[in-house]
Design a protein around this motif. Sequence first.
Motif, PDB file in Angstrom:
ATOM      1  N   ASP A  44       0.831  -1.199   0.000  1.00 58.75           N
ATOM      2  CA  ASP A  44       0.000   0.000   0.000  1.00 58.75           C
ATOM      3  C   ASP A  44       0.870   1.255   0.000  1.00 58.75           C
ATOM      4  O   ASP A  44       0.609   2.196  -0.749  1.00 58.75           O
ATOM      5  N   THR A  45       1.906   1.269   0.805  1.00 57.24           N
ATOM      6  CA  THR A  45       2.773   2.443   0.912  1.00 57.24           C
ATOM      7  C   THR A  45       3.475   2.734  -0.414  1.00 57.24           C
ATOM      8  O   THR A  45       3.495   3.876  -0.880  1.00 57.24           O
ATOM      9  N   VAL A  46       4.029   1.707  -1.023  1.00 55.28           N
ATOM     10  CA  VAL A  46       4.729   1.892  -2.303  1.00 55.28           C
ATOM     11  C   VAL A  46       3.750   2.340  -3.388  1.00 55.28           C
ATOM     12  O   VAL A  46       4.058   3.224  -4.193  1.00 55.28           O
ATOM     13  N   THR A  47       2.575   1.753  -3.403  1.00 58.25           N
ATOM     14  CA  THR A  47       1.573   2.125  -4.400  1.00 58.25           C
ATOM     15  C   THR A  47       1.151   3.570  -4.242  1.00 58.25           C
ATOM     16  O   THR A  47       0.971   4.280  -5.231  1.00 58.25           O
ATOM     17  N   ARG A  48       1.010   4.033  -3.022  1.00 55.04           N
ATOM     18  CA  ARG A  48       0.630   5.434  -2.795  1.00 55.04           C
ATOM     19  C   ARG A  48       1.734   6.394  -3.244  1.00 55.04           C
ATOM     20  O   ARG A  48       1.444   7.470  -3.766  1.00 55.04           O
TER      21      ARG A  48
END
Length: 75
Positions: A44-48
């Motif tokens: 989720d963090t990388v995608t954001r």
Amino acid sequence: MRKFVAALAAAAAVTLYPFAAGAQTYPERTITVVVPFAAGGPTDTVTRLIAEAMSKDLGQQVIVENVGGAGGTLG
């Protein structure tokens, strides 16, 4: 011979120009990126972070939607 071919190509380009299709702006709507894991994890963090960069480059809003469950099959 080269000059003839160049002149022929230029004439064709000028003649066919009015019939060329106009390009549409892309993207026209908000982009949704689906993450097949729960919110708060490393995916989720990388995608954001990627979505933020995409938003700046494309000039369009990018939304990250987390659809967790079923081992990632739902996403």
